[in-house]
Design a protein around this motif. Structure first.
Motif, PDB file in Angstrom:
ATOM      1  N   PHE A  40       0.858  -1.186   0.000  1.00 43.57           N
ATOM      2  CA  PHE A  40       0.000   0.000   0.000  1.00 43.57           C
ATOM      3  C   PHE A  40       0.895   1.237   0.000  1.00 43.57           C
ATOM      4  CE2 PHE A  40      -2.377  -3.387   1.879  1.00 43.57           C
ATOM      5  CZ  PHE A  40      -3.672  -3.224   1.434  1.00 43.57           C
ATOM      6  N   PHE A  41       0.588   2.181  -0.870  1.00 42.24           N
ATOM      7  CA  PHE A  41       1.360   3.407  -0.954  1.00 42.24           C
ATOM      8  C   PHE A  41       0.535   4.575  -0.430  1.00 42.24           C
ATOM      9  CE2 PHE A  41       3.306   0.869  -4.402  1.00 42.24           C
ATOM     10  CZ  PHE A  41       4.635   0.945  -4.007  1.00 42.24           C
ATOM     11  N   GLY A  42       1.231   5.525   0.166  1.00 37.53           N
ATOM     12  CA  GLY A  42       0.574   6.745   0.603  1.00 37.53           C
ATOM     13  C   GLY A  42       1.408   7.956   0.239  1.00 37.53           C
ATOM     14  N   LYS A  54      10.348  -2.650  -8.112  1.00 35.17           N
ATOM     15  CA  LYS A  54      11.453  -3.451  -8.641  1.00 35.17           C
ATOM     16  C   LYS A  54      12.153  -4.228  -7.524  1.00 35.17           C
ATOM     17  CE  LYS A  54      12.491  -0.428 -12.569  1.00 35.17           C
ATOM     18  NZ  LYS A  54      13.472   0.553 -13.112  1.00 35.17           N
ATOM     19  N   ILE A  55      12.084  -3.684  -6.313  1.00 32.20           N
ATOM     20  CA  ILE A  55      12.723  -4.336  -5.160  1.00 32.20           C
ATOM     21  C   ILE A  55      11.806  -5.414  -4.581  1.00 32.20           C
ATOM     22  CG2 ILE A  55      13.661  -3.960  -2.841  1.00 32.20           C
ATOM     23  CD1 ILE A  55      14.230  -1.046  -3.758  1.00 32.20           C
ATOM     24  N   VAL A  56      10.544  -5.060  -4.397  1.00 29.53           N
ATOM     25  CA  VAL A  56       9.556  -6.027  -3.889  1.00 29.53           C
ATOM     26  C   VAL A  56       8.432  -6.136  -4.920  1.00 29.53           C
ATOM     27  CG1 VAL A  56       9.985  -5.827  -1.421  1.00 29.53           C
ATOM     28  CG2 VAL A  56       8.524  -4.157  -2.515  1.00 29.53           C
ATOM     29  N   ALA A  57       8.355  -7.262  -5.570  1.00 31.04           N
ATOM     30  CA  ALA A  57       7.384  -7.444  -6.654  1.00 31.04           C
ATOM     31  C   ALA A  57       6.013  -7.811  -6.089  1.00 31.04           C
ATOM     32  CB  ALA A  57       7.874  -8.514  -7.616  1.00 31.04           C
ATOM     33  N   PHE A  58       5.463  -6.907  -5.292  1.00 33.52           N
ATOM     34  CA  PHE A  58       4.153  -7.138  -4.700  1.00 33.52           C
ATOM     35  C   PHE A  58       3.072  -6.472  -5.556  1.00 33.52           C
ATOM     36  CE2 PHE A  58       6.167  -7.094  -0.171  1.00 33.52           C
ATOM     37  CZ  PHE A  58       6.752  -8.323  -0.423  1.00 33.52           C
ATOM     38  N   SER A  59       1.849  -6.979  -5.446  1.00 34.68           N
ATOM     39  CA  SER A  59       0.738  -6.314  -6.129  1.00 34.68           C
ATOM     40  C   SER A  59       0.299  -5.108  -5.298  1.00 34.68           C
ATOM     41  CB  SER A  59      -0.437  -7.286  -6.318  1.00 34.68           C
ATOM     42  OG  SER A  59      -0.892  -7.760  -5.067  1.00 34.68           O
ATOM     43  N   ILE A  60      -0.161  -4.075  -5.982  1.00 37.96           N
ATOM     44  CA  ILE A  60      -0.569  -2.840  -5.304  1.00 37.96           C
ATOM     45  C   ILE A  60      -2.037  -2.950  -4.903  1.00 37.96           C
ATOM     46  CG2 ILE A  60      -0.825  -0.340  -5.542  1.00 37.96           C
ATOM     47  CD1 ILE A  60       1.327  -0.414  -7.679  1.00 37.96           C
ATOM     48  N   ARG A  61      -2.319  -2.580  -3.665  1.00 33.09           N
ATOM     49  CA  ARG A  61      -3.705  -2.518  -3.176  1.00 33.09           C
ATOM     50  C   ARG A  61      -3.984  -1.113  -2.700  1.00 33.09           C
ATOM     51  NH1 ARG A  61      -5.983  -7.341  -1.043  1.00 33.09           N
ATOM     52  NH2 ARG A  61      -7.754  -6.032  -0.525  1.00 33.09           N
ATOM     53  N   LYS A  62      -5.256  -0.779  -2.608  1.00 32.37           N
ATOM     54  CA  LYS A  62      -5.663   0.542  -2.135  1.00 32.37           C
ATOM     55  C   LYS A  62      -6.624   0.399  -0.961  1.00 32.37           C
ATOM     56  CE  LYS A  62      -5.189   2.962  -6.565  1.00 32.37           C
ATOM     57  NZ  LYS A  62      -5.879   3.778  -7.581  1.00 32.37           N
ATOM     58  N   LEU A  63      -6.561   1.366  -0.092  1.00 31.48           N
ATOM     59  CA  LEU A  63      -7.505   1.425   1.009  1.00 31.48           C
ATOM     60  C   LEU A  63      -8.822   2.000   0.488  1.00 31.48           C
ATOM     61  CD1 LEU A  63      -5.175   2.825   3.811  1.00 31.48           C
ATOM     62  CD2 LEU A  63      -5.824   0.450   3.423  1.00 31.48           C
ATOM     63  N   PRO A  64      -9.958   1.639   1.078  1.00 32.44           N
ATOM     64  CA  PRO A  64     -10.105   0.774   2.257  1.00 32.44           C
ATOM     65  C   PRO A  64     -10.073  -0.710   1.901  1.00 32.44           C
ATOM     66  CG  PRO A  64     -12.242   1.580   1.562  1.00 32.44           C
ATOM     67  CD  PRO A  64     -11.245   2.208   0.644  1.00 32.44           C
ATOM     68  N   MET A  65      -9.727  -1.493   2.895  1.00 35.73           N
ATOM     69  CA  MET A  65      -9.786  -2.947   2.804  1.00 35.73           C
ATOM     70  C   MET A  65     -10.101  -3.470   4.200  1.00 35.73           C
ATOM     71  SD  MET A  65      -5.869  -4.355   2.885  1.00 35.73           S
ATOM     72  CE  MET A  65      -6.421  -5.932   3.497  1.00 35.73           C
ATOM     73  N   VAL A  70     -11.897  -6.081  10.383  1.00 37.85           N
ATOM     74  CA  VAL A  70     -11.848  -4.659  10.729  1.00 37.85           C
ATOM     75  C   VAL A  70     -11.440  -3.868   9.493  1.00 37.85           C
ATOM     76  CG1 VAL A  70     -10.762  -2.919  12.194  1.00 37.85           C
ATOM     77  CG2 VAL A  70     -11.249  -5.192  13.114  1.00 37.85           C
ATOM     78  N   PRO A  71     -12.153  -2.783   9.167  1.00 36.61           N
ATOM     79  CA  PRO A  71     -11.772  -1.992   7.990  1.00 36.61           C
ATOM     80  C   PRO A  71     -10.493  -1.209   8.241  1.00 36.61           C
ATOM     81  CG  PRO A  71     -13.581  -0.925   9.144  1.00 36.61           C
ATOM     82  CD  PRO A  71     -13.351  -2.241   9.830  1.00 36.61           C
ATOM     83  N   LEU A  72      -9.614  -1.209   7.254  1.00 38.27           N
ATOM     84  CA  LEU A  72      -8.415  -0.377   7.301  1.00 38.27           C
ATOM     85  C   LEU A  72      -8.675   0.822   6.404  1.00 38.27           C
ATOM     86  CD1 LEU A  72      -5.599  -3.068   7.025  1.00 38.27           C
ATOM     87  CD2 LEU A  72      -6.612  -2.089   9.083  1.00 38.27           C
ATOM     88  N   LEU A  73      -8.622   1.996   6.991  1.00 37.92           N
ATOM     89  CA  LEU A  73      -8.997   3.213   6.294  1.00 37.92           C
ATOM     90  C   LEU A  73      -7.910   4.263   6.414  1.00 37.92           C
ATOM     91  CD1 LEU A  73     -12.503   3.404   7.954  1.00 37.92           C
ATOM     92  CD2 LEU A  73     -12.116   2.623   5.649  1.00 37.92           C
ATOM     93  N   ALA A  74      -7.956   5.230   5.512  1.00 38.26           N
ATOM     94  CA  ALA A  74      -7.038   6.366   5.597  1.00 38.26           C
ATOM     95  C   ALA A  74      -7.792   7.607   6.064  1.00 38.26           C
ATOM     96  CB  ALA A  74      -6.402   6.609   4.232  1.00 38.26           C
ATOM     97  N   LYS A  75      -8.950   7.393   6.694  1.00 36.65           N
ATOM     98  CA  LYS A  75      -9.771   8.496   7.181  1.00 36.65           C
ATOM     99  C   LYS A  75     -10.479   8.050   8.455  1.00 36.65           C
ATOM    100  CE  LYS A  75     -13.732   7.092   4.325  1.00 36.65           C
ATOM    101  NZ  LYS A  75     -14.615   6.690   5.417  1.00 36.65           N
ATOM    102  N   CYS A  76     -11.232   8.964   9.045  1.00 33.94           N
ATOM    103  CA  CYS A  76     -11.980   8.615  10.255  1.00 33.94           C
ATOM    104  C   CYS A  76     -13.068   7.604   9.927  1.00 33.94           C
ATOM    105  CB  CYS A  76     -12.619   9.863  10.870  1.00 33.94           C
ATOM    106  SG  CYS A  76     -11.423  10.998  11.592  1.00 33.94           S
ATOM    107  N   LEU A  77     -13.349   6.751  10.881  1.00 26.21           N
ATOM    108  CA  LEU A  77     -14.394   5.743  10.716  1.00 26.21           C
ATOM    109  C   LEU A  77     -15.758   6.423  10.690  1.00 26.21           C
ATOM    110  CD1 LEU A  77     -14.398   2.556  10.721  1.00 26.21           C
ATOM    111  CD2 LEU A  77     -15.085   2.716  13.101  1.00 26.21           C
ATOM    112  N   SER A  78     -16.596   6.076   9.712  1.00 20.28           N
ATOM    113  CA  SER A  78     -17.943   6.644   9.610  1.00 20.28           C
ATOM    114  C   SER A  78     -18.976   5.603  10.017  1.00 20.28           C
ATOM    115  CB  SER A  78     -18.216   7.109   8.180  1.00 20.28           C
ATOM    116  OG  SER A  78     -18.329   5.988   7.313  1.00 20.28           O
ATOM    117  N   VAL A  79     -20.215   6.046  10.153  1.00 23.31           N
ATOM    118  CA  VAL A  79     -21.305   5.120  10.502  1.00 23.31           C
ATOM    119  C   VAL A  79     -21.461   4.066   9.421  1.00 23.31           C
ATOM    120  CG1 VAL A  79     -23.774   4.929  10.983  1.00 23.31           C
ATOM    121  CG2 VAL A  79     -22.496   6.896  11.835  1.00 23.31           C
TER     122      VAL A  79
END
Length: 199
Positions: A40-42, A54-65, A70-79
């Motif tokens: 995950f990049f930020g 090139k160093i770590v050949a991982f697949s890219i994922r995006k938040l939320p997941m 438990v949800p992983l978010l880049a913001k405050c938890l909403s209802v």
């Protein structure tokens, strides 16, 4: 093999992580499955991203997941983010077998549901007040009338029910207060363990 790693978004830091993974594999014989490994990049530009990949050949994922439910978010938890939690509480409480529980049995079930929430959601995020109120309402309805929301109005307020037994309550841990206490543990870690990688 499950591994969480938080680091600076630069080539040097990722190289250290990769070297550590290689050393772990050499010592333990465990190797990461690159097909299941994600990154995950930020706030990193595309050129640096490509150098890192090139160093770590991982697949890219995006938040939320979600991780362990438990949800992983880049913001405050909403209802809306809590909707799955609320539905899970309703499902657990509304199971037909629970309709035959005694009052003491219903009280025990409520305590166990709250304990499981405190182990995950409440120890990670500040749950919105609206979501807490909805969960409290579900618990209250179940305790006094087997979950029938059309039953008689509660004679005792939920906040009184959540008081310790020596103060006239039933000893149920109030979700909102425990949520705040659990999050304060993180503040304590930040203050006491400044050199910790997590901090």
């Amino acid at each position: 093999m499950t591994l969480w790693s938080f680091c600076n978004g630069d080539v040097q830091s990722i190289s250290v992580v990769k070297k550590s993974l290689n050393e772990l594999s050499r010592v333990s014989g465990l190797f990461p499955n690159l097909k299941k490994s994600t990154i995950f990049f930020g706030s990193i530009n595309d050129q640096v991203k490509q150098e890192i990949l090139k160093i770590v050949a991982f697949s890219i994922r995006k938040l939320p997941m979600r991780y362990l439910g438990v949800p992983l978010l880049a913001k405050c938890l909403s209802v809306n983010d809590c909707r799955q939690l609320i539905d899970k509480v309703k499902e657990r409480i509304g199971d037909w077998k629970n309709k035959f529980l005694s009052y003491a049995g219903r009280l025990q079930l409520i305590s166990s549901v709250l304990a499981s929430m405190q182990n995950y959601w409440a120890s990670v995020y500040l749950i919105p007040k609206t979501a807490v109120k909805e969960i409290d309402k579900v618990m209250n309805n179940f305790l006094r009338s087997h979950g029938d929301s059309n039953g008689r109005k509660a004679k005792i307020a939920w906040k009184v029910v959540c008081r310790p037994k020596d103060q006239g309550g039933l000893g149920i841990k109030p979700l909102r207060e425990w949520n705040e206490v659990l999050l304060m543990k993180h503040i304590w870690k930040i203050m006491e363990q400044k050199q910790n990688l997590w901090v």
